[in-house]
Design an enzyme around this catalytic site. Structure first.
Site, PDB file in Angstrom:
ATOM      1  CB  ALA A   1      -0.846   0.084   1.218  1.00 43.94           C
TER       2      ALA A   1
ATOM      3  N   GLY B   1       0.397  -5.104   0.735  1.00 44.47           N
ATOM      4  CA  GLY B   1      -0.720  -4.999  -0.344  1.00 44.47           C
ATOM      5  C   GLY B   1      -0.354  -5.381  -1.627  1.00 44.47           C
TER       6      GLY B   1
ATOM      7  CD  GLU C   1      -2.624  -7.706   2.085  1.00 41.37           C
ATOM      8  OE1 GLU C   1      -2.233  -6.595   1.897  1.00 41.37           O
ATOM      9  OE2 GLU C   1      -3.374  -8.193   3.137  1.00 41.37           O
TER      10      GLU C   1
ATOM     11  CD  GLU D   1       1.356  -5.783   5.210  1.00 41.98           C
ATOM     12  OE1 GLU D   1       2.038  -6.764   5.397  1.00 41.98           O
ATOM     13  OE2 GLU D   1       0.646  -5.838   4.012  1.00 41.98           O
TER      14      GLU D   1
HETATM   15  C1  3H9 Z   1       0.442  -2.648   3.295  1.00 37.06           C
HETATM   16  O1  3H9 Z   1       0.576  -2.845   2.170  1.00 37.06           O
HETATM   17  C2  3H9 Z   1      -0.776  -2.358   4.070  1.00 37.06           C
HETATM   18  C3  3H9 Z   1      -1.997  -3.495   3.340  1.00 37.06           C
HETATM   19  O2  3H9 Z   1      -1.725  -4.703   3.879  1.00 37.06           O
HETATM   20  C4  3H9 Z   1      -3.323  -3.169   3.628  1.00 37.06           C
HETATM   21  C5  3H9 Z   1      -4.069  -2.037   2.879  1.00 37.06           C
HETATM   22  C6  3H9 Z   1      -5.214  -1.882   3.053  1.00 37.06           C
HETATM   23  N1  3H9 Z   1       4.883   3.429   0.241  1.00 37.06           N
HETATM   24  O3  3H9 Z   1      13.176   1.688   0.786  1.00 37.06           O
HETATM   25  P1  3H9 Z   1      13.706   2.404  -0.648  1.00 37.06           P
HETATM   26  C7  3H9 Z   1       9.349   4.804  -0.981  1.00 37.06           C
HETATM   27  S1  3H9 Z   1       1.651  -1.680   4.194  1.00 37.06           S
HETATM   28  C8  3H9 Z   1       5.109   4.835  -0.025  1.00 37.06           C
HETATM   29  O4  3H9 Z   1      14.797   3.209  -0.252  1.00 37.06           O
HETATM   30  P2  3H9 Z   1      14.687  -0.016  -1.716  1.00 37.06           P
HETATM   31  C9  3H9 Z   1      10.525   4.902   0.057  1.00 37.06           C
HETATM   32  O5  3H9 Z   1      10.011   5.962   1.046  1.00 37.06           O
HETATM   33  C10 3H9 Z   1       3.093  -1.635   3.172  1.00 37.06           C
HETATM   34  N2  3H9 Z   1       6.493   4.841  -0.476  1.00 37.06           N
HETATM   35  O6  3H9 Z   1      14.306   1.405  -1.823  1.00 37.06           O
HETATM   36  C11 3H9 Z   1      11.610   5.907  -0.906  1.00 37.06           C
HETATM   37  O7  3H9 Z   1      11.347   6.955  -1.087  1.00 37.06           O
HETATM   38  P3  3H9 Z   1      12.376   8.314  -1.286  1.00 37.06           P
HETATM   39  C12 3H9 Z   1       3.675  -2.896   2.995  1.00 37.06           C
HETATM   40  C13 3H9 Z   1       7.139   3.967  -0.379  1.00 37.06           C
HETATM   41  O8  3H9 Z   1      15.147  -0.337  -3.004  1.00 37.06           O
HETATM   42  C14 3H9 Z   1      11.583   4.856  -2.331  1.00 37.06           C
HETATM   43  O9  3H9 Z   1      10.228   4.572  -2.142  1.00 37.06           O
HETATM   44  N3  3H9 Z   1       5.160  -2.733   2.396  1.00 37.06           N
HETATM   45  C15 3H9 Z   1       6.818   2.767   0.030  1.00 37.06           C
HETATM   46  O10 3H9 Z   1      15.805  -0.092  -0.713  1.00 37.06           O
HETATM   47  C16 3H9 Z   1      12.352   3.912  -2.474  1.00 37.06           C
HETATM   48  O11 3H9 Z   1      12.389   3.133  -1.033  1.00 37.06           O
HETATM   49  C17 3H9 Z   1       6.195  -2.468   2.964  1.00 37.06           C
HETATM   50  O12 3H9 Z   1       6.243  -2.067   4.256  1.00 37.06           O
HETATM   51  C18 3H9 Z   1       5.479   2.217   0.286  1.00 37.06           C
HETATM   52  N4  3H9 Z   1       4.828   1.319   0.627  1.00 37.06           N
HETATM   53  O13 3H9 Z   1      13.655  -1.055  -0.986  1.00 37.06           O
HETATM   54  C19 3H9 Z   1       7.310  -2.316   1.935  1.00 37.06           C
HETATM   55  N5  3H9 Z   1       7.803   1.829  -0.068  1.00 37.06           N
HETATM   56  O14 3H9 Z   1      13.117   7.610  -2.524  1.00 37.06           O
HETATM   57  C20 3H9 Z   1       8.027  -0.997   2.305  1.00 37.06           C
HETATM   58  C21 3H9 Z   1       8.874   2.360  -0.439  1.00 37.06           C
HETATM   59  O15 3H9 Z   1      11.488   9.495  -1.620  1.00 37.06           O
HETATM   60  N6  3H9 Z   1       9.283  -0.720   1.351  1.00 37.06           N
HETATM   61  N7  3H9 Z   1       8.696   3.638  -0.656  1.00 37.06           N
HETATM   62  O16 3H9 Z   1      13.389   8.162  -0.014  1.00 37.06           O
HETATM   63  C22 3H9 Z   1      10.393  -1.424   1.376  1.00 37.06           C
HETATM   64  O17 3H9 Z   1      10.555  -2.558   2.215  1.00 37.06           O
HETATM   65  C23 3H9 Z   1      11.388  -1.008   0.440  1.00 37.06           C
HETATM   66  O18 3H9 Z   1      10.888   0.290   0.135  1.00 37.06           O
HETATM   67  C24 3H9 Z   1      11.401  -2.125  -0.807  1.00 37.06           C
HETATM   68  C25 3H9 Z   1      12.686  -1.284  -1.760  1.00 37.06           C
HETATM   69  C26 3H9 Z   1      12.051  -3.257  -0.448  1.00 37.06           C
HETATM   70  C27 3H9 Z   1      10.316  -2.040  -1.561  1.00 37.06           C
END
Ligand code: 3H9
Length: 689
Positions: free
Chosen positions: A66, A105, A108, A128
């Site tokens: 999400a 998400g 999901e 999450e």
């Molecule tokens: C969810 O899904 C809830 C659902 O179950 C229910 C819904 C109803 N949103 O980490 P990076 C940005 S909760 C917005 O440096 P990497 C991050 O801030 C979510 N922004 O890259 C950064 O911005 P900036 C569950 C996001 O290659 C840029 O992307 N998912 C999100 O080292 C690059 O990120 C997670 O918890 C996001 N979801 O790693 C996954 N994700 O460049 C969270 C990232 O401006 N994300 N950004 O600083 C991660 O774990 C890592 O970002 C990922 C990439 C592994 C994907």
């Protein structure tokens, strides 16, 4: 090709409809992406030429979850549930094509598809929990239906990113396709599904694994018990477990309702707010306003480390792990041999490194008694003990030995890096890289910018820290930098409280209950009370002196502030209590009853105040960097944000200021409120602006 909206295309590959998302950086499920998915599904279903549908993403990853930035705001566009219903209820098979990470998400959505294919480098997970949440779009109900409740609990409470091969083995992914050929592989798989008349598999209907666990509450009880320590203080792991329980005990639709309810509770609670803040704080810390991302980076292909003690060896492992050769330099052969041996045994004891990996890593490590061996290193890190004269001597020698352009770093935990740099003719090459012990485990790296450190050296250090898996925060030169300086404020208070009548175990208990892994006195006992204590000079001037003189020097002597049994289990000590009471009485202080609330405020508010001073002096770029330091290096519970976030959002800055003023009046200048704190409170602002 048809553009559905600015982030979604629909195209056709023969008889396969392909929905492509392209919403950098991570294809998070923003309103636009959800609308695009809904529109893409409609286009594919309306397209008579498409017999099956592939869902694929451009860029570095499949949907990573999400859009966290949307949480708490008004719901716009199609809901995620509508999108999932459209996919799951599709009359044509829908295949998720996964590369990068399918997280939260994102997974999901993939679980609502009928099939999933992935490239070997892909990873799937429901992380999450790390944001203080649970998968709120059916993840907790669908995942256990594929992998079983036990594995599902492990995944949702750890947030681990599971490699594609393991996903295949668990049935989370149906086929692995060739790396770099995801689209072709997914399209071929989609054709196969149609040609073989495979069913439109709906995960929600697959009940065998959850039914098998019904009537076995011990699965959950055992899991809770086994992980109680790890989950202490956190709400989200328990909520995730309850959802998996619901998947086992309730019909799918009911389980979804439970999941939605618990998701809502977490989302609106302060723990998740703190953890989401922490997520962005970590990423923000990598951004340095006057050092743009495109500042040149100095290639680091060889590292030298001076000092083969616990610290030097631990630091070396970080580089060996990512394939960078390291030369360790010591003054005595014996110390060098010991250092090299410790690195090897650390690897051998580690559960993750296989024997051949240990050998590969050790083959990159060499030792020398001659600093000249560092002549061709791109980065040299000095990790000897904390004496300015020794450090300056080392740096002046390094200046003569190291090649031009090499980075000269010190691992000092608080000495003046400007002064160290002044021992060289190249202060622009000098920086502080403050690792935390054990340096191969602890995530935090304080990168210390001295007056003349060059932008290239800063950028290289920040980027390199990420490569070695550290979370770096850039700090300025001041005694103790950010972390130890704030720790000093807390330690001072803990000691003072003891002089006013609080017992060490009361102070420790309050901080432990707040969420720290241990309190300051238990920590002292672990580290040894005699660090920095000199027997010959000790005159019983502090409680610590008295305890050391009694040979109560901590866990290693079986007693310190606490008494220890043979299993090193701590008990409050009547001996220490007597020592403290006598000491306090001798000092003419009237010991008094001190409440837990006062202990907490006295220990934590001065930390917030010290953080504010650090900010006003420009020794940290932003309040969130201070929180990153405390979360990752000092055990501040992540569900309480960090001292600055907590001070602002939980304690409240006006209250912190009020107390500091009250204590200043009663106990003097140590409690003088930071000018920044006064100003922010007067303006009704927080640390963010
Ligand atoms: C969810 O899904 C809830 C659902 O179950 C229910 C819904 C109803 N949103 O980490 P990076 C940005 S909760 C917005 O440096 P990497 C991050 O801030 C979510 N922004 O890259 C950064 O911005 P900036 C569950 C996001 O290659 C840029 O992307 N998912 C999100 O080292 C690059 O990120 C997670 O918890 C996001 N979801 O790693 C996954 N994700 O460049 C969270 C990232 O401006 N994300 N950004 O600083 C991660 O774990 C890592 O970002 C990922 C990439 C592994 C994907």
């Amino acid at each position: 090709m048809t553009a559905i909206n600015e982030v979604t295309d629909y195209s056709r590959d023969g008889d396969v409809g392909v929905i492509t998302l392209n919403s950098p950086p991570v294809n998070a499920l923003s309103a636009n992406v959800r609308d695009g998915l809904a529109g893409g599904m409609k286009a594919a279903l309306d397209d008579a030429g498409a017999q099956s549908i592939v869902l694929i993403c451009e860029g570095r990853t499949f949907i990573a979850g999400a859009d966290i930035t949307e949480f708490g705001g008004p719901q716009k566009g199609a809901s995620l549930f509508e999108v999932q219903d459209a996919i799951e209820g599709s009359t044509k098979p829908v295949i998720a094509a996964i590369h990068g990470t399918a997280l939260g998400g994102g997974l999901e959505v993939a679980l609502a598809c009928h099939y999933r294919v992935a490239v070997p480098s892909a990873r799937c997970g429901l992380p999450e929990v790390n944001l203080g949440l649970l998968p709120g779009a059916g993840g907790t109900q669908r995942l256990p239906r594929i992998v079983g409740p036990q594995k599902a609990m492990e995944m949702v409470t750890s947030g681990q990113h599971v490699p594609a091969k393991e996903c295949l083995a668990m049935g989370l992914v149906d086929e692995i396709v060739e790396e770099g050929k995801l689209r072709d592989g997914a399209v071929a798989f989609a054709r196969k599904v149609v040609a073989e008349h495979r069913p439109l598999k709906k995960v929600r209907e697959s009940n065998q694994k959850v039914e098998a666990a019904r009537g076995h509450p011990e699965i959950f009880a055992d899991f809770r018990k086994a992980n109680a320590r790890r989950f202490r203080g956190f709400l989200a792991p328990e909520y995730n477990i309850r959802c998996i329980e619901a998947a086992v005990n309730q019909p799918f639709e009911e389980g979804l309702k439970t999941e939605r309810k618990l998701f809502g509770e977490l989302l609106t609670g302060s723990q998740s707010a703190a953890q989401r803040y922490g997520f962005f704080a970590e990423r923000q810390a990598a951004k340095i306003p006057d050092v743009p991302d495109d500042t040149p980076v100095i290639p680091v292909n060889k590292v030298g480390i001076i000092g083969a003690g616990t610290m030097g060896g631990g630091i070396a492992m970080n580089f060996l792990n990512i394939g960078i050769p390291v030369t360790l330099v010591e003054v005595k052969q014996e110390a060098l041999d010991r250092g090299l041996k410790v690195v090897r045994s650390n690897y051998e004891r580690s559960r993750t490194a296989r024997p051949e990996e240990t050998e590969a890593r050790m083959s990159r490590l060499s030792g020398s008694l001659d600093m000249n061996a560092l002549a061709d290193c791109d980065l040299v890190i000095e990790a000897v003990f904390e004496r300015m004269d020794i450090k300056k001597d080392i740096f002046s020698r390094l200046d003569a030995i190291c090649k031009p352009g090499a980075i000269l770093a010190t691992n000092t935990s608080g000495l003046n890096v400007d002064e160290i740099a002044s021992a060289t003719k190249r202060p622009e090459a000098v920086i502080g890289l403050h690792f935390f012990s054990p340096a191969n485990v602890m995530k935090l790296l304080e990168v210390v910018r001295a007056d003349r450190t060059s932008k290239e050296v800063i950028n290289t250090s920040m980027k390199l820290s990420r490569k070695i898996g550290k979370i770096a925060a850039l700090v300025g030169v001041c005694p103790g930098f950010v972390g130890n300086r704030i720790l000093g404020a807390r330690q001072r208070e803990a000691q003072k409280l003891m002089f006013e009548g609080a017992m060490p175990w009361d102070i420790d208990r309050v901080l432990y209950d707040f969420g720290f892994p241990m309190g300051p006195f238990a920590m002292s006992d672990l580290a040894g009370l005699d660090i920095g204590w000199v027997k010959e000079k000790s005159k019983g001037e502090t409680i610590r002196d008295v305890l050391c003189e009694m040979d109560r020097r901590g866990q290693k002597t079986g007693a310190g502030y606490y008494d220890y049994d043979e299993n090193r289990v701590a008990r409050p000590s009547p001996v220490t209590e007597k020592v403290i009471k006598e000491f306090v009485a001798k000092s003419g202080v009237n010991a008094r009853e001190i409440t837990d609330e006062e202990i907490l405020e006295r220990c934590l508010y001065p930390m917030v105040n010290e953080g504010a001073k650090i900010l006003e002096e420009g020794k940290a770029i932003r309040a969130s960097d201070i929180d990153v330091v405390w979360q990752n290096g000092y055990g501040w519970p992540v569900y309480r944000g960090g001292p600055m976030w907590w001070g602002e959002h939980v304690a409240g800055l006006p209250k912190v200021l009020e107390r500091m003023k009250e204590w200043e009046g009663r106990m003097g200048d140590t409690y003088k409120p930071a000018a920044l704190l006064e100003r922010l409170v007067a303006e009704g602002k927080g640390f963010g602006g």
